[in-house]
Motif scaffolding. Structure first.
Motif, mmCIF file in Angstrom:
data_model
loop_
_atom_site.group_PDB
_atom_site.id
_atom_site.type_symbol
_atom_site.label_atom_id
_atom_site.label_comp_id
_atom_site.label_asym_id
_atom_site.label_seq_id
_atom_site.Cartn_x
_atom_site.Cartn_y
_atom_site.Cartn_z
ATOM 1 N N TRP A 296 0.852 -1.193 0.000
ATOM 2 C CA TRP A 296 0.000 0.000 0.000
ATOM 3 C C TRP A 296 0.885 1.240 0.000
ATOM 4 O O TRP A 296 1.945 1.262 0.628
ATOM 5 C CB TRP A 296 -0.907 0.019 1.227
ATOM 6 C CG TRP A 296 -1.887 -1.113 1.276
ATOM 7 C CD1 TRP A 296 -1.699 -2.336 1.850
ATOM 8 C CD2 TRP A 296 -3.208 -1.135 0.718
ATOM 9 N NE1 TRP A 296 -2.815 -3.118 1.702
ATOM 10 C CE2 TRP A 296 -3.771 -2.411 1.011
ATOM 11 C CE3 TRP A 296 -3.982 -0.203 0.028
ATOM 12 C CZ2 TRP A 296 -5.052 -2.764 0.619
ATOM 13 C CZ3 TRP A 296 -5.263 -0.564 -0.362
ATOM 14 C CH2 TRP A 296 -5.792 -1.823 -0.069
ATOM 15 N N SER A 297 0.442 2.288 -0.676
ATOM 16 C CA SER A 297 1.160 3.553 -0.702
ATOM 17 C C SER A 297 0.154 4.663 -0.949
ATOM 18 O O SER A 297 -1.065 4.419 -0.953
ATOM 19 C CB SER A 297 2.242 3.541 -1.787
ATOM 20 O OG SER A 297 1.669 3.289 -3.062
ATOM 21 N N CYS A 298 0.640 5.891 -1.140
ATOM 22 C CA CYS A 298 -0.229 7.048 -1.350
ATOM 23 C C CYS A 298 0.122 7.720 -2.671
ATOM 24 O O CYS A 298 1.296 8.005 -2.938
ATOM 25 C CB CYS A 298 -0.080 8.060 -0.222
ATOM 26 S SG CYS A 298 -0.369 7.393 1.427
ATOM 27 N N TYR A 322 -0.818 -2.025 -4.735
ATOM 28 C CA TYR A 322 -0.025 -2.662 -5.792
ATOM 29 C C TYR A 322 0.093 -4.157 -5.489
ATOM 30 O O TYR A 322 0.336 -4.539 -4.357
ATOM 31 C CB TYR A 322 1.383 -2.065 -5.850
ATOM 32 C CG TYR A 322 1.474 -0.709 -6.493
ATOM 33 C CD1 TYR A 322 1.949 -0.559 -7.793
ATOM 34 C CD2 TYR A 322 1.089 0.434 -5.800
ATOM 35 C CE1 TYR A 322 2.044 0.689 -8.386
ATOM 36 C CE2 TYR A 322 1.170 1.689 -6.384
ATOM 37 C CZ TYR A 322 1.654 1.812 -7.674
ATOM 38 O OH TYR A 322 1.737 3.054 -8.258
ATOM 39 N N LEU A 323 -0.038 -4.971 -6.526
ATOM 40 C CA LEU A 323 0.112 -6.411 -6.362
ATOM 41 C C LEU A 323 0.654 -7.006 -7.654
ATOM 42 O O LEU A 323 0.083 -6.799 -8.732
ATOM 43 C CB LEU A 323 -1.236 -7.053 -6.018
ATOM 44 C CG LEU A 323 -1.244 -8.574 -5.840
ATOM 45 C CD1 LEU A 323 -0.395 -8.991 -4.648
ATOM 46 C CD2 LEU A 323 -2.676 -9.096 -5.681
ATOM 47 N N ASP A 324 1.768 -7.739 -7.571
ATOM 48 C CA ASP A 324 2.357 -8.408 -8.725
ATOM 49 C C ASP A 324 2.000 -9.890 -8.712
ATOM 50 O O ASP A 324 2.177 -10.571 -7.702
ATOM 51 C CB ASP A 324 3.876 -8.272 -8.715
ATOM 52 C CG ASP A 324 4.337 -6.881 -9.117
ATOM 53 O OD1 ASP A 324 3.480 -6.058 -9.493
ATOM 54 O OD2 ASP A 324 5.550 -6.617 -9.048
ATOM 55 N N ARG A 363 0.513 -6.802 -13.189
ATOM 56 C CA ARG A 363 0.599 -5.922 -12.025
ATOM 57 C C ARG A 363 -0.737 -5.198 -11.852
ATOM 58 O O ARG A 363 -1.190 -4.490 -12.740
ATOM 59 C CB ARG A 363 1.722 -4.899 -12.174
ATOM 60 C CG ARG A 363 1.745 -3.841 -11.045
ATOM 61 C CD ARG A 363 3.002 -2.999 -11.103
ATOM 62 N NE ARG A 363 4.173 -3.809 -10.803
ATOM 63 C CZ ARG A 363 5.416 -3.437 -11.119
ATOM 64 N NH1 ARG A 363 5.643 -2.312 -11.763
ATOM 65 N NH2 ARG A 363 6.430 -4.233 -10.805
ATOM 66 N N GLN A 364 -1.331 -5.388 -10.712
ATOM 67 C CA GLN A 364 -2.630 -4.820 -10.389
ATOM 68 C C GLN A 364 -2.429 -3.533 -9.599
ATOM 69 O O GLN A 364 -1.806 -3.542 -8.543
ATOM 70 C CB GLN A 364 -3.401 -5.856 -9.576
ATOM 71 C CG GLN A 364 -4.658 -5.407 -8.893
ATOM 72 C CD GLN A 364 -5.195 -6.532 -8.030
ATOM 73 O OE1 GLN A 364 -5.626 -7.563 -8.548
ATOM 74 N NE2 GLN A 364 -5.162 -6.362 -6.725
ATOM 75 N N HIS A 388 -5.366 -9.400 -1.875
ATOM 76 C CA HIS A 388 -5.038 -10.416 -2.856
ATOM 77 C C HIS A 388 -5.810 -10.129 -4.124
ATOM 78 O O HIS A 388 -6.710 -9.281 -4.135
ATOM 79 C CB HIS A 388 -5.362 -11.822 -2.336
ATOM 80 C CG HIS A 388 -6.786 -11.984 -1.885
ATOM 81 N ND1 HIS A 388 -7.260 -11.497 -0.675
ATOM 82 C CD2 HIS A 388 -7.863 -12.570 -2.490
ATOM 83 C CE1 HIS A 388 -8.543 -11.784 -0.553
ATOM 84 N NE2 HIS A 388 -8.930 -12.427 -1.643
ATOM 85 N N GLY A 389 -5.446 -10.786 -5.180
ATOM 86 C CA GLY A 389 -6.121 -10.567 -6.448
ATOM 87 C C GLY A 389 -6.357 -11.868 -7.185
ATOM 88 O O GLY A 389 -5.581 -12.824 -7.051
#
Length: 420
Positions: A296-298, A322-324, A363-364, A388-389
């Motif tokens: 997580w980020s901003c 972000y999720l790879d 990359r989501q 999760h994705g």
């Protein structure tokens, strides 16, 4: 005496000519050999600041890392080169301590320059090294932010001949799909197929028909929210809640990337097989360090940094996820009993022998219109670390193949239409 004077003048003329030619030859031997080459980095602050921006010749774009030490930026010169000088054009967030390194294979590195008390700005550093790869390896940031470079220029001789590419091409192995939110259901056609209501709440993107009963045929015939419209795949994540009220992302982008493996492996990337199902992340994580890879980020607040759990974003910014997904396929199965074993992440920039087929890395990237106290947030699956994705691929075979051939393999940044 007159003959001696004449001879002296002639010798001086020859010497002057020699000095001019030698100077021109020495100058010609040092050429800029990094511009437009493939670049990779240990991290990026966000997709806005990719590694490629440091070698694009544009002084208005930059690479920016996450706010942690160490970091690295690596350039592939395409073939072995002699490196005589590097130029670093730092943004305000510079590195106080760093090394310049070369490598023949991108794995074993030789340090050719060390700085322990650098001051940022524009630095021109004479070096003497040989290798196909050149890396800036930073060990101490001068600010609380990540490290950031407008340009990383490498001078010398050699490297692979420049290839002929369309003007303004960005050397990033990428195509993408923008897929806004479509609907919410407590369904999961990968984990709980055929069982409506058996899952925690999910937010769906892309195909509009997805529910517990969905199969590949349903997706191929579905309407979609994606740009491009050819992508009728389904993507879903656990719903985010703020004060127990569901919040959906307003910006949803799925990047398909070649990064994470060596360039020679990128060149052999295969299209993602139609019907492939992948789950990434850890829905059962009990803490931020419990085998989770989501972060997580901003948006527009890189000083906050990134975390496996929710972060406190300043007012006026957005919370980013972000999720790879793994990019190495076993070449046989479109799914597996745990929905993960048929896929693997690269090891040492290569796919493991058990999963030998490289496919584009998904990359989501989700951006939610929330900020402030993270204690007000939860996911349907639990804490932020449970992000999760799920991905169910329904790209038309020919469209996926074209993008892999035109964008991923030649390392060219393409838009939603699959064109540079």
């Amino acid at each position: 005496m007159k003959r001696l004077l004449t001879l002296g003048v002639a010798l001086l003329g020859l010497l002057s000519t020699y000095l001019i030619v030698s100077s021109a030859t020495a100058s010609a031997a040092e050429a800029l050999i990094s511009q437009g080459r493939t670049a990779a980095a240990s991290s990026t602050e966000s997709a806005t600041f990719p590694a490629s921006s440091a070698v694009d010749g544009n002084g208005g774009t930059r690479w920016s890392s996450a706010a942690a030490d160490p970091q690295w930026l690596r350039v592939d010169l395409g073939a072995s080169a002699t490196v005589t000088r590097v130029a670093l054009n730092w943004e305000a967030a510079y590195a106080r301590a760093f090394q310049i390194q070369t490598s023949a294979d991108g794995n074993t590195w030789t340090t050719i320059h060390t700085a322990t008390n650098a001051t940022g700005g524009n630095q021109s550093i004479a070096v003497n090294g040989t290798g196909r790869y050149v890396r800036l390896y930073t060990t101490a940031r001068a600010t609380a932010y990540g490290v950031s470079l407008w340009e990383f220029e490498i001078y010398g001789a050699g490297g692979a001949p420049a290839t002929s590419l369309p003007p303004n091409v960005v050397r990033v192995s990428e195509f993408l799909a923008d897929c806004p939110y479509t609907h919410r259901l407590p369904d999961d056609p990968i984990i709980f197929p055929g069982l409506p209501g058996a899952s925690h709440m999910h937010s769906f993107f892309g195909a509009t028909v997805t529910n517990a009963m969905t199969n590949l045929s349903d997706l191929l015939n579905s309407q979609t929210t994606c740009n491009p419209r050819e992508d009728t795949s389904s993507y879903w994540v656990p719903t985010l809640y703020q004060d127990n009220v569901p919040v959906e992302p307003t910006i949803v982008t799925f990047y398909y990337l070649g990064e994470g493996v060596r360039d020679d492996i990128i060149a052999t990337t295969q299209p993602i097989p139609q019907g492939l199902r992948i789950v990434a992340g850890n829905a059962k994580a009990t803490g931020p360090n419990d085998n989770t890879i989501s972060r997580w980020s901003c948006l527009h607040a890189g000083q906050v940094g990134s975390s496996h759990d929710f972060v406190n974003c300043p007012a006026g910014t957005m919370l980013e996820s972000y999720l790879d997904f793994p990019q190495c396929w076993n070449g046989r199965d479109l799914d597996s009993s745990d929905h993960k074993s048929h896929m693997a992440y690269p090891v040492n920039q290569a796919c493991p022998s058990t999963h030998p087929v490289p496919v584009p890395k998904l990359r989501q990237v989700l951006r939610y219109p929330v900020s402030g106290d993270p204690g007000r947030l939860r996911l349907a699956s639990g804490g932020g670390f449970t992000m999760h994705g799920d991905f169910f691929n329904a790209w038309p075979v020919e469209e996926m193949a074209r993008r892999v051939n035109d964008c991923i393999r030649p390392i060219i940044k393409c838009g939603a239409n699959g064109r540079p």
